[in-house]
Design a protein around this motif. Structure first.
Motif, PDB file in Angstrom:
ATOM      1  N   THR A  29      54.549  -6.672 -51.447  1.00  0.00           N
ATOM      2  CA  THR A  29      55.431  -7.406 -50.389  1.00  0.00           C
ATOM      3  C   THR A  29      54.818  -6.776 -49.035  1.00  0.00           C
ATOM      4  OG1 THR A  29      56.900  -7.491 -51.990  1.00  0.00           O
ATOM      5  CG2 THR A  29      57.606  -7.931 -49.612  1.00  0.00           C
ATOM      6  N   ALA A  30      54.711  -5.501 -48.888  1.00  0.00           N
ATOM      7  CA  ALA A  30      54.423  -4.908 -47.766  1.00  0.00           C
ATOM      8  C   ALA A  30      53.088  -5.361 -47.164  1.00  0.00           C
ATOM      9  CB  ALA A  30      54.500  -3.335 -47.662  1.00  0.00           C
ATOM     10  N   SER A  31      52.210  -5.352 -48.150  1.00  0.00           N
ATOM     11  CA  SER A  31      50.729  -5.734 -47.631  1.00  0.00           C
ATOM     12  C   SER A  31      50.431  -7.273 -47.641  1.00  0.00           C
ATOM     13  CB  SER A  31      49.762  -5.076 -48.623  1.00  0.00           C
ATOM     14  OG  SER A  31      50.041  -3.896 -48.735  1.00  0.00           O
ATOM     15  N   ALA A  32      51.592  -8.074 -48.136  1.00  0.00           N
ATOM     16  CA  ALA A  32      51.491  -9.492 -48.368  1.00  0.00           C
ATOM     17  C   ALA A  32      50.146  -9.813 -49.147  1.00  0.00           C
ATOM     18  CB  ALA A  32      51.222 -10.190 -46.973  1.00  0.00           C
ATOM     19  N   VAL A  33      50.245  -9.361 -50.385  1.00  0.00           N
ATOM     20  CA  VAL A  33      49.126  -9.508 -51.240  1.00  0.00           C
ATOM     21  C   VAL A  33      49.641  -9.501 -52.583  1.00  0.00           C
ATOM     22  CG1 VAL A  33      47.343  -8.392 -50.174  1.00  0.00           C
ATOM     23  CG2 VAL A  33      48.499  -7.176 -51.696  1.00  0.00           C
ATOM     24  N   GLY A  34      48.959 -10.019 -53.871  1.00  0.00           N
ATOM     25  CA  GLY A  34      49.564 -10.011 -55.140  1.00  0.00           C
ATOM     26  C   GLY A  34      48.802  -9.110 -55.833  1.00  0.00           C
ATOM     27  N   ALA A  35      48.914  -9.069 -57.356  1.00  0.00           N
ATOM     28  CA  ALA A  35      48.202  -8.262 -58.303  1.00  0.00           C
ATOM     29  C   ALA A  35      48.256  -8.811 -59.681  1.00  0.00           C
ATOM     30  CB  ALA A  35      48.687  -6.880 -58.075  1.00  0.00           C
ATOM     31  N   GLU A  36      47.166  -8.170 -60.424  1.00  0.00           N
ATOM     32  CA  GLU A  36      47.112  -8.503 -61.970  1.00  0.00           C
ATOM     33  C   GLU A  36      47.022  -7.014 -62.495  1.00  0.00           C
ATOM     34  OE1 GLU A  36      43.775 -10.991 -62.924  1.00  0.00           O
ATOM     35  OE2 GLU A  36      42.875  -9.331 -64.052  1.00  0.00           O
ATOM     36  N   LEU A  37      48.222  -6.939 -63.250  1.00  0.00           N
ATOM     37  CA  LEU A  37      48.168  -5.415 -64.025  1.00  0.00           C
ATOM     38  C   LEU A  37      47.794  -5.555 -65.572  1.00  0.00           C
ATOM     39  CD1 LEU A  37      51.400  -3.605 -63.027  1.00  0.00           C
ATOM     40  CD2 LEU A  37      48.980  -2.965 -62.363  1.00  0.00           C
ATOM     41  N   TRP A  38      47.054  -4.633 -66.021  1.00  0.00           N
ATOM     42  CA  TRP A  38      46.470  -4.763 -67.576  1.00  0.00           C
ATOM     43  C   TRP A  38      47.511  -4.081 -68.534  1.00  0.00           C
ATOM     44  CZ3 TRP A  38      42.134  -2.922 -64.627  1.00  0.00           C
ATOM     45  CH2 TRP A  38      41.424  -3.978 -63.879  1.00  0.00           C
ATOM     46  N   ALA A  39      48.085  -4.604 -69.335  1.00  0.00           N
ATOM     47  CA  ALA A  39      49.222  -3.681 -69.956  1.00  0.00           C
ATOM     48  C   ALA A  39      48.575  -2.536 -70.992  1.00  0.00           C
ATOM     49  CB  ALA A  39      49.921  -4.610 -71.097  1.00  0.00           C
ATOM     50  N   GLU A  40      47.230  -3.072 -71.271  1.00  0.00           N
ATOM     51  CA  GLU A  40      46.555  -2.252 -72.433  1.00  0.00           C
ATOM     52  C   GLU A  40      46.192  -0.982 -71.674  1.00  0.00           C
ATOM     53  OE1 GLU A  40      45.923  -2.472 -75.719  1.00  0.00           O
ATOM     54  OE2 GLU A  40      47.438  -3.867 -75.640  1.00  0.00           O
ATOM     55  N   ALA A  41      46.173  -0.973 -70.042  1.00  0.00           N
ATOM     56  CA  ALA A  41      45.599   0.106 -69.580  1.00  0.00           C
ATOM     57  C   ALA A  41      46.575   1.111 -69.032  1.00  0.00           C
ATOM     58  CB  ALA A  41      44.820  -0.213 -68.253  1.00  0.00           C
ATOM     59  N   LEU A  42      48.066   0.697 -69.115  1.00  0.00           N
ATOM     60  CA  LEU A  42      48.979   1.548 -68.596  1.00  0.00           C
ATOM     61  C   LEU A  42      48.914   2.940 -69.752  1.00  0.00           C
ATOM     62  CD1 LEU A  42      52.124  -1.024 -68.133  1.00  0.00           C
ATOM     63  CD2 LEU A  42      49.945  -0.147 -66.646  1.00  0.00           C
ATOM     64  N   PRO A  43      48.967   3.973 -68.999  1.00  0.00           N
ATOM     65  CA  PRO A  43      48.926   5.561 -69.512  1.00  0.00           C
ATOM     66  C   PRO A  43      50.065   5.791 -70.168  1.00  0.00           C
ATOM     67  CG  PRO A  43      48.830   5.663 -67.284  1.00  0.00           C
ATOM     68  CD  PRO A  43      48.942   4.164 -67.357  1.00  0.00           C
ATOM     69  N   SER A  44      50.243   6.523 -71.171  1.00  0.00           N
ATOM     70  CA  SER A  44      51.337   7.052 -71.779  1.00  0.00           C
ATOM     71  C   SER A  44      51.108   8.188 -72.707  1.00  0.00           C
ATOM     72  CB  SER A  44      52.554   6.008 -72.245  1.00  0.00           C
ATOM     73  OG  SER A  44      53.824   6.553 -72.467  1.00  0.00           O
ATOM     74  N   LEU A  45      52.205   8.622 -73.495  1.00  0.00           N
ATOM     75  CA  LEU A  45      51.915   9.457 -74.369  1.00  0.00           C
ATOM     76  C   LEU A  45      51.205   8.746 -75.882  1.00  0.00           C
ATOM     77  CD1 LEU A  45      55.283  11.463 -75.185  1.00  0.00           C
ATOM     78  CD2 LEU A  45      53.032  12.209 -73.757  1.00  0.00           C
ATOM     79  N   SER A  46      50.160   9.173 -76.325  1.00  0.00           N
ATOM     80  CA  SER A  46      49.419   8.695 -77.335  1.00  0.00           C
ATOM     81  C   SER A  46      50.429   8.019 -78.523  1.00  0.00           C
ATOM     82  CB  SER A  46      48.360   9.423 -78.003  1.00  0.00           C
ATOM     83  OG  SER A  46      49.011  10.642 -78.355  1.00  0.00           O
ATOM     84  N   TRP A  47      51.601   8.620 -78.496  1.00  0.00           N
ATOM     85  CA  TRP A  47      52.560   8.123 -79.960  1.00  0.00           C
ATOM     86  C   TRP A  47      53.215   6.880 -79.334  1.00  0.00           C
ATOM     87  CZ3 TRP A  47      57.768   6.831 -80.614  1.00  0.00           C
ATOM     88  CH2 TRP A  47      57.901   6.493 -81.738  1.00  0.00           C
TER      89      TRP A  47
END
Ligand code: ADP
Ligand code: MG
Length: 316
Positions: free
Chosen positions: A221-239
């Motif tokens: 919003t602050a930068s007046a742009v949008g984005a695409e995020l990849w669910a598979e790339a979100l890092p978490s605990l391996s479990w």
């Protein structure tokens, strides 16, 4: 023990970084020449931000950690803090634990408590933090550019998993996983070193406190742009990663992560990974900034994922 004994005993330590610390009507600091002063305040209220049974040591840590995280998100070095404390009564064991948690984290980052205010009232904790960054160099929310990579530090969703399991217990999470999640909820790790080292590499940054989608949304919003995020790339605990669909909402919209989400030009990829290794902070590239002003979370085959909730809002 009265208010003044309490301050003297638990919240007064000699200060080497300030001109004048606790004890007068105001503290005095002198920022370094050529640096901008960064200021931020955050408040934690019982039953809203934490349960009544959280240990005072954890609360001392977290009250400061959430503020250091704001400095990290600007690329600033935290230097001084002011502490406002409302407590229902003077419980010395509680205050001692709280001070222990707060000072342990403060000394880790060379931050000094230079003043505050103490009163009776429903348990409310607030830290004001002052920090510095080279003049004009801060990582502002408005600086993301179309084509930037989107990155996140560390792991996502742990705090949210601990919270969810407490509110709606399933008993399905292995004890050691739950323990790591609970530890993260109680003792978040502000990414101060990583934030500072991003000053010359990243464009925009924010710390993830209300959930990745919501907080990245603020940058967009602050930068007046949008984005695409990849669910598979979100890092978490391996479990948690192993059953991603089950935990995606915690990772993308959970909150209480206190990781940094930042955008940077593609030519900085190697430098960012190197910096991450240098300061011992995992970094993951999770998406890209687009001109079209929407935020899309995409699955493995590019399908759009819509989550039940997108982030935390205190007034919803
Ligand atoms: P005043 O009446 O001028 O507001 P206070 O009696 O509230 O002063 O505080 C006395 C001194 O103790 C001040 O220097 C203040 O910054 C400091 N102080 C009060 N509470 C805290 C606290 N919780 N932590 C650190 N310093 C505190
Ligand atoms: Mg006062």
């Amino acid at each position: 023990m009265n208010e003044f004994d309490l301050i003297r005993r638990y919240f007064t330590r000699p200060s080497s970084q300030s001109v004048l610390g606790v004890g007068d009507d105001a503290a005095i600091v002198r920022p370094r020449v050529g640096y901008d002063l960064h200021m931020s305040v955050d408040m934690l209220v019982q039953d809203r931000h934490f349960f009544a049974d959280v240990s005072p040591v954890a609360l001392g840590h977290k009250t400061l950690a959430v503020n250091l995280s704001d400095m990290a998100a600007m690329g600033a070095t935290p230097r001084w803090i002011l502490l406002s404390l409302a407590v229902p009564a003077i419980d010395e064991a509680w205050v001692a634990g709280f001070a222990q948690g707060l000072y342990a984290l403060a000394s880790q980052y060379g931050v000094e408590l230079i003043g505050g205010d103490t009163t009776r009232g429903p348990l409310t904790l607030s830290v004001t933090v002052l920090g510095e960054a080279p003049a004009g160099k801060a990582l502002k929310r408005c600086a993301a550019q179309v084509g930037d990579d989107i990155w996140v530090t560390g792991v996502l969703g742990l705090g949210a998993v601990a919270l969810r399991e407490r509110l709606q217990p399933t008993g399905a999470i292995p004890a050691e996983v739950l323990e790591q999640c609970q530890q993260r909820l109680d003792f978040p790790c502000p990414r101060v070193e990583m934030g500072k080292s991003l000053l010359d590499l990243a464009h925009a940054a924010i710390d993830v406190s209300d959930g990745l989608l919501a907080d990245l949304g603020h940058i967009l919003t602050a930068s007046a742009v949008g984005a695409e995020l990849w669910a598979e790339a979100l890092p978490s605990l391996s479990w948690l990663e192993a059953d991603r669909s089950q935990w995606l909402e915690c990772m993308a919209a959970g909150g209480d992560d206190y990781e940094l989400c930042f955008t940077a030009p593609a030519h900085q990829r190697q430098a960012i990974e190197q910096r991450g290794r240098l300061v011992g902070c995992r970094v993951s590239r999770i998406g890209v900034v687009k001109a079209e002003r929407s935020l899309q979370l995409l699955g493995q085959s590019g399908e759009r994922i819509v989550l039940g909730r997108t982030g935390f809002d205190h007034f919803k």
